[in-house]
Structures are given as C-alpha cells and as structure tokens.
Scaffold this motif. Structure first.
Motif, PDB file in Angstrom:
ATOM      1  N   HIS A  96      47.644  47.877  51.602  1.00 28.56           N
ATOM      2  CA  HIS A  96      48.647  48.951  51.678  1.00 28.56           C
ATOM      3  C   HIS A  96      48.123  50.113  52.517  1.00 28.56           C
ATOM      4  O   HIS A  96      48.900  50.808  53.179  1.00 28.56           O
ATOM      5  N   HIS A  97      46.805  50.316  52.503  1.00 28.77           N
ATOM      6  CA  HIS A  97      46.198  51.444  53.212  1.00 28.77           C
ATOM      7  C   HIS A  97      45.456  51.036  54.476  1.00 28.77           C
ATOM      8  O   HIS A  97      45.281  51.861  55.379  1.00 28.77           O
ATOM      9  N   LEU A  98      44.988  49.795  54.532  1.00 32.07           N
ATOM     10  CA  LEU A  98      44.225  49.328  55.683  1.00 32.07           C
ATOM     11  C   LEU A  98      45.048  48.344  56.503  1.00 32.07           C
ATOM     12  O   LEU A  98      46.088  47.859  56.060  1.00 32.07           O
ATOM     13  N   GLY A  99      44.565  48.041  57.685  1.00 33.98           N
ATOM     14  CA  GLY A  99      45.188  47.002  58.483  1.00 33.98           C
ATOM     15  C   GLY A  99      44.991  45.647  57.827  1.00 33.98           C
ATOM     16  O   GLY A  99      43.975  45.401  57.157  1.00 33.98           O
ATOM     17  N   LEU A 100      45.930  44.754  58.007  1.00 34.74           N
ATOM     18  CA  LEU A 100      45.870  43.428  57.393  1.00 34.74           C
ATOM     19  C   LEU A 100      44.640  42.662  57.879  1.00 34.74           C
ATOM     20  O   LEU A 100      43.945  42.013  57.094  1.00 34.74           O
ATOM     21  N   ALA A 101      44.356  42.745  59.178  1.00 30.48           N
ATOM     22  CA  ALA A 101      43.205  42.033  59.737  1.00 30.48           C
ATOM     23  C   ALA A 101      41.889  42.607  59.226  1.00 30.48           C
ATOM     24  O   ALA A 101      40.945  41.864  58.915  1.00 30.48           O
ATOM     25  N   GLU A 102      41.798  43.936  59.121  1.00 26.54           N
ATOM     26  CA  GLU A 102      40.565  44.569  58.655  1.00 26.54           C
ATOM     27  C   GLU A 102      40.260  44.164  57.217  1.00 26.54           C
ATOM     28  O   GLU A 102      39.124  43.800  56.884  1.00 26.54           O
ATOM     29  N   ALA A 103      41.269  44.226  56.345  1.00 35.55           N
ATOM     30  CA  ALA A 103      41.073  43.851  54.942  1.00 35.55           C
ATOM     31  C   ALA A 103      40.705  42.378  54.826  1.00 35.55           C
ATOM     32  O   ALA A 103      39.841  42.000  54.028  1.00 35.55           O
ATOM     33  N   THR A 104      41.358  41.530  55.622  1.00 30.39           N
ATOM     34  CA  THR A 104      41.075  40.096  55.586  1.00 30.39           C
ATOM     35  C   THR A 104      39.652  39.807  56.040  1.00 30.39           C
ATOM     36  O   THR A 104      38.937  38.996  55.434  1.00 30.39           O
ATOM     37  N   ALA A 105      39.215  40.474  57.100  1.00 29.58           N
ATOM     38  CA  ALA A 105      37.853  40.276  57.612  1.00 29.58           C
ATOM     39  C   ALA A 105      36.813  40.660  56.563  1.00 29.58           C
ATOM     40  O   ALA A 105      35.813  39.948  56.373  1.00 29.58           O
ATOM     41  N   LEU A 106      37.034  41.765  55.871  1.00 30.34           N
ATOM     42  CA  LEU A 106      36.083  42.200  54.845  1.00 30.34           C
ATOM     43  C   LEU A 106      36.059  41.236  53.663  1.00 30.34           C
ATOM     44  O   LEU A 106      35.009  41.004  53.054  1.00 30.34           O
ATOM     45  N   ALA A 107      37.210  40.648  53.351  1.00 31.77           N
ATOM     46  CA  ALA A 107      37.282  39.704  52.237  1.00 31.77           C
ATOM     47  C   ALA A 107      36.568  38.392  52.551  1.00 31.77           C
ATOM     48  O   ALA A 107      36.292  37.593  51.641  1.00 31.77           O
ATOM     49  N   PHE A 108      36.239  38.170  53.829  1.00 31.40           N
ATOM     50  CA  PHE A 108      35.533  36.951  54.223  1.00 31.40           C
ATOM     51  C   PHE A 108      34.115  36.885  53.667  1.00 31.40           C
ATOM     52  O   PHE A 108      33.451  35.846  53.808  1.00 31.40           O
ATOM     53  N   VAL A 109      33.632  37.962  53.063  1.00 32.48           N
ATOM     54  CA  VAL A 109      32.270  37.919  52.507  1.00 32.48           C
ATOM     55  C   VAL A 109      32.223  37.151  51.187  1.00 32.48           C
ATOM     56  O   VAL A 109      31.150  36.982  50.618  1.00 32.48           O
ATOM     57  N   ALA A 110      33.352  36.656  50.710  1.00 27.97           N
ATOM     58  CA  ALA A 110      33.390  35.920  49.447  1.00 27.97           C
ATOM     59  C   ALA A 110      32.390  34.759  49.406  1.00 27.97           C
ATOM     60  O   ALA A 110      31.648  34.613  48.418  1.00 27.97           O
ATOM     61  N   PRO A 111      32.314  33.902  50.452  1.00 26.74           N
ATOM     62  CA  PRO A 111      31.316  32.819  50.401  1.00 26.74           C
ATOM     63  C   PRO A 111      29.881  33.330  50.297  1.00 26.74           C
ATOM     64  O   PRO A 111      29.024  32.671  49.699  1.00 26.74           O
ATOM     65  N   LEU A 112      29.622  34.498  50.876  1.00 27.79           N
ATOM     66  CA  LEU A 112      28.274  35.067  50.804  1.00 27.79           C
ATOM     67  C   LEU A 112      27.982  35.543  49.386  1.00 27.79           C
ATOM     68  O   LEU A 112      26.859  35.373  48.885  1.00 27.79           O
ATOM     69  N   PHE A 113      28.991  36.128  48.730  1.00 23.33           N
ATOM     70  CA  PHE A 113      28.830  36.520  47.329  1.00 23.33           C
ATOM     71  C   PHE A 113      28.607  35.284  46.452  1.00 23.33           C
ATOM     72  O   PHE A 113      27.798  35.322  45.510  1.00 23.33           O
ATOM     73  N   ILE A 114      29.339  34.208  46.742  1.00 27.21           N
ATOM     74  CA  ILE A 114      29.182  32.981  45.957  1.00 27.21           C
ATOM     75  C   ILE A 114      27.755  32.459  46.072  1.00 27.21           C
ATOM     76  O   ILE A 114      27.135  32.054  45.077  1.00 27.21           O
ATOM     77  N   THR A 115      27.205  32.500  47.281  1.00 26.77           N
ATOM     78  CA  THR A 115      25.823  32.060  47.496  1.00 26.77           C
ATOM     79  C   THR A 115      24.845  32.937  46.726  1.00 26.77           C
ATOM     80  O   THR A 115      23.932  32.442  46.048  1.00 26.77           O
ATOM     81  N   ALA A 116      25.033  34.258  46.817  1.00 25.92           N
ATOM     82  CA  ALA A 116      24.126  35.184  46.130  1.00 25.92           C
ATOM     83  C   ALA A 116      24.209  35.024  44.613  1.00 25.92           C
ATOM     84  O   ALA A 116      23.183  34.989  43.924  1.00 25.92           O
ATOM     85  N   LEU A 117      25.420  34.907  44.079  1.00 26.66           N
ATOM     86  CA  LEU A 117      25.591  34.748  42.636  1.00 26.66           C
ATOM     87  C   LEU A 117      25.054  33.402  42.160  1.00 26.66           C
ATOM     88  O   LEU A 117      24.521  33.296  41.051  1.00 26.66           O
ATOM     89  N   SER A 118      25.218  32.378  42.991  1.00 25.79           N
ATOM     90  CA  SER A 118      24.679  31.060  42.646  1.00 25.79           C
ATOM     91  C   SER A 118      23.163  31.128  42.512  1.00 25.79           C
ATOM     92  O   SER A 118      22.570  30.510  41.624  1.00 25.79           O
ATOM     93  N   ALA A 119      22.527  31.889  43.395  1.00 18.66           N
ATOM     94  CA  ALA A 119      21.073  32.030  43.349  1.00 18.66           C
ATOM     95  C   ALA A 119      20.630  32.724  42.067  1.00 18.66           C
ATOM     96  O   ALA A 119      19.561  32.429  41.521  1.00 18.66           O
ATOM     97  N   ILE A 120      21.463  33.627  41.567  1.00 21.60           N
ATOM     98  CA  ILE A 120      21.099  34.388  40.364  1.00 21.60           C
ATOM     99  C   ILE A 120      21.362  33.585  39.098  1.00 21.60           C
ATOM    100  O   ILE A 120      20.542  33.548  38.178  1.00 21.60           O
ATOM    101  N   PHE A 121      22.522  32.901  39.044  1.00 20.66           N
ATOM    102  CA  PHE A 121      22.953  32.283  37.790  1.00 20.66           C
ATOM    103  C   PHE A 121      22.834  30.764  37.751  1.00 20.66           C
ATOM    104  O   PHE A 121      22.820  30.181  36.665  1.00 20.66           O
TER     105      PHE A 121
END
Length: 293
Positions: A96-121
């Motif tokens: 609602h506040h950001l550009g659609l492409a900008e928000a989508t690009a930032l959300a692409f870090v999900a696989p990186l979070f999955i990798t980091a969380l997998s390493a922890i848990f």
C-alpha cells in the motif's frame, strides 16, 4: 515415450505451472493493493478466504474424499493460520505504501531466512550457503538503504513478511505427512477466515458495488496461484521449478508500472539481482547437498 522424454515433459509442465502460479499471485497482490485504499487488510483477508473456502472444501473432498477433510493436527493448522495472516497483513500494508516491485524484491529473502532458520533449528548449513545468505542480505541493504534520506521504516515490512513465510514453510514439518496439499489448503483458508473474522468486524467498511468483482478475483487468483505452485513441485523436482518463483519480479514490475506508474530505481534492480542470485545459489546448493547425501 522414453523416460528422459517423460522427465523433460514433466519439467516443462512444472515450469509452466510454476510461472502461471507466480503470475496469479502477483495479480492477487495487485488486486490487494487496489483495495487497500478503502479496506483494512483484515477485511480483505477475511472476505478472500470466505469466498475461497467453499472451493477449497469441495477440492479437498473431491481429491481426498472425507479423509481429506479431517486432520489430526488442528492446532498446528491454527498456528500456521496465525503466521499466514501475519505475513499477509504485513505484505498488504507494505504494498500500500511501497512500489509493488520493491516490496516483492524484498520478500525474495524468504529462501535465505529458511536456510538460516534451518541451520538453527534443523540441520547444519555449510559455509557456502551461509555466505549466500550474507550476500543476499547485502542486497536487501542496497534496496532499503538504511541511513539514506530515502529510507522508510515501512520497507522493513516485506522483510518481516519473508521471515514469517519462512516460519510458515518450516512449520509444515509438524503437519501429519499423510495429509494432502488439498487438506493443507482447506485448513489454511478455514483458519484464516476464523482468525480474521473478529478483527475484520472492528475495521469493517461497507463494500462498494464496484469492488465486488475485485474480492471475487482476489479469492480466485490467490487460490489458483497457491494450488498451481504446489502442483508445480509435484510435476518436477524443486531445483527445476523453484528458480522460476523469481519471475514474480517481472510481473510485479509490469503491474506496478501499468496501474500505478511505478518505476523502480536502478538500486532496487541491483539489490533484487543480488537477492535473486543468492537465492538461486542456495536452491542449487541444497539440491547438490541432498543428492550427495
């Protein structure tokens, strides 16, 4: 038809299905952005799931019979529903506040979070994947630009969305493996509708006649997108279809430009390229580690 030809055909079908599912979810996001001027995210999520629920019910019944309607882990489904709602509210607020492409690009870090969380848990992650995670978050810094005059706190919401999405994906490990994806889709729709009904009442806005088709469309595109992406992973191996999730940036950029005149700046594209490259490396590296194991 030889097995190699069959494999190539399945891969092609999987890729096409993945691309179509990603496009459907991007249209879902664009519809949500168009509705955010008049309605709360809770109302949008509630109506989307109430409209989609009968179809999810019939789909689970048709594909799995009455067994497809039952679950032995209802508590886990409610936990996943809470995470899904949190992720969706944050992402809808961000677009609602950001550009659609900008928000989508930032959300692409999900696989990186999955990798980091997998390493922890879950399991040990090698130094190459950790390096890819670090590089990916450098891409986030390129887009967000903390400390710059253009920095906005709202740009942290897509990153929080990605973190919530990572938890949602990892929480699937607690779901009974005998439950089909149709059962998961049904309970995700059901719990989301139940959990948002009360918040939606407090922020309810009368629905305008011209917006009815948008609510129907957002339910249709959201459900179709999730189903097609899930199906893509059934047609082909994850390393084959997962990289095509990044085609979302193409759709988000096109839709943002077409309907809102949004044009991401060069640094956003640079950051998105860094995040995408890191995510692709993680996907292929995890595939290689799995095959070696």
């Amino acid at each position: 038809m030889t097995s190699s030809n069959t494999s190539r055909q399945n891969n092609l079908v999987g890729i096409m299905t993945m691309c179509a599912g990603v496009a459907a979810l991007c249209i879902n996001d664009a519809l949500a952005k168009s509705l955010m001027d008049h309605y709360s995210p809770f109302q949008i999520i509630f109506l989307r799931n109430m409209i989609a629920l009968p179809f999810a019910f019939l789909l689970a019944l048709k594909m799995g019979g009455y067994h497809g309607l039952r679950s032995t882990r209802v508590g886990v489904h409610f936990m996943r529903g809470v995470i899904w709602i949190a992720a969706t509210v944050m992402f809808f607020t961000s677009i609602h506040h950001l550009g659609l492409a900008e928000a989508t690009a930032l959300a692409f870090v999900a696989p990186l979070f999955i990798t980091a969380l997998s390493a922890i848990f879950i399991a040990r992650v090698g130094w190459r994947r950790w390096l890819a995670v670090i590089v990916g978050f450098m891409g986030v810094l390129v887009i967000v630009r903390p400390g710059a005059a253009t920095f906005e706190l709202i740009s942290l919401l897509p990153i929080a969305t990605a973190l919530a999405y990572a938890f949602l994906m990892l929480s699937a490990r607690f779901v009974d493996t005998r439950e089909s994806m149709w059962t998961l889709l049904l309970y995700l729709s059901l719990t989301s509708a139940i959990l948002t009904c009360i918040p939606a009442l407090f922020v309810w806005t009368p629905i305008r006649a011209e917006d009815i088709w948008r609510f129907v469309a957002i339910a249709a595109f959201g459900s179709v997108g999730i189903t097609m992406i899930t199906q893509a992973f059934r047609f082909a191996e994850a390393p084959t279809v997962a990289p095509f999730d990044y085609t979302a940036l193409i759709w988000a950029t096109a839709l943002g430009w077409l309907f809102w005149g949004e044009t991401p700046d060069m640094l956003t594209f640079v950051g998105a390229a860094i995040i995408t490259a890191s995510g692709l490396f993680v996907i292929f590296r995890e595939s290689k580690v799995a095959s070696e194991s």
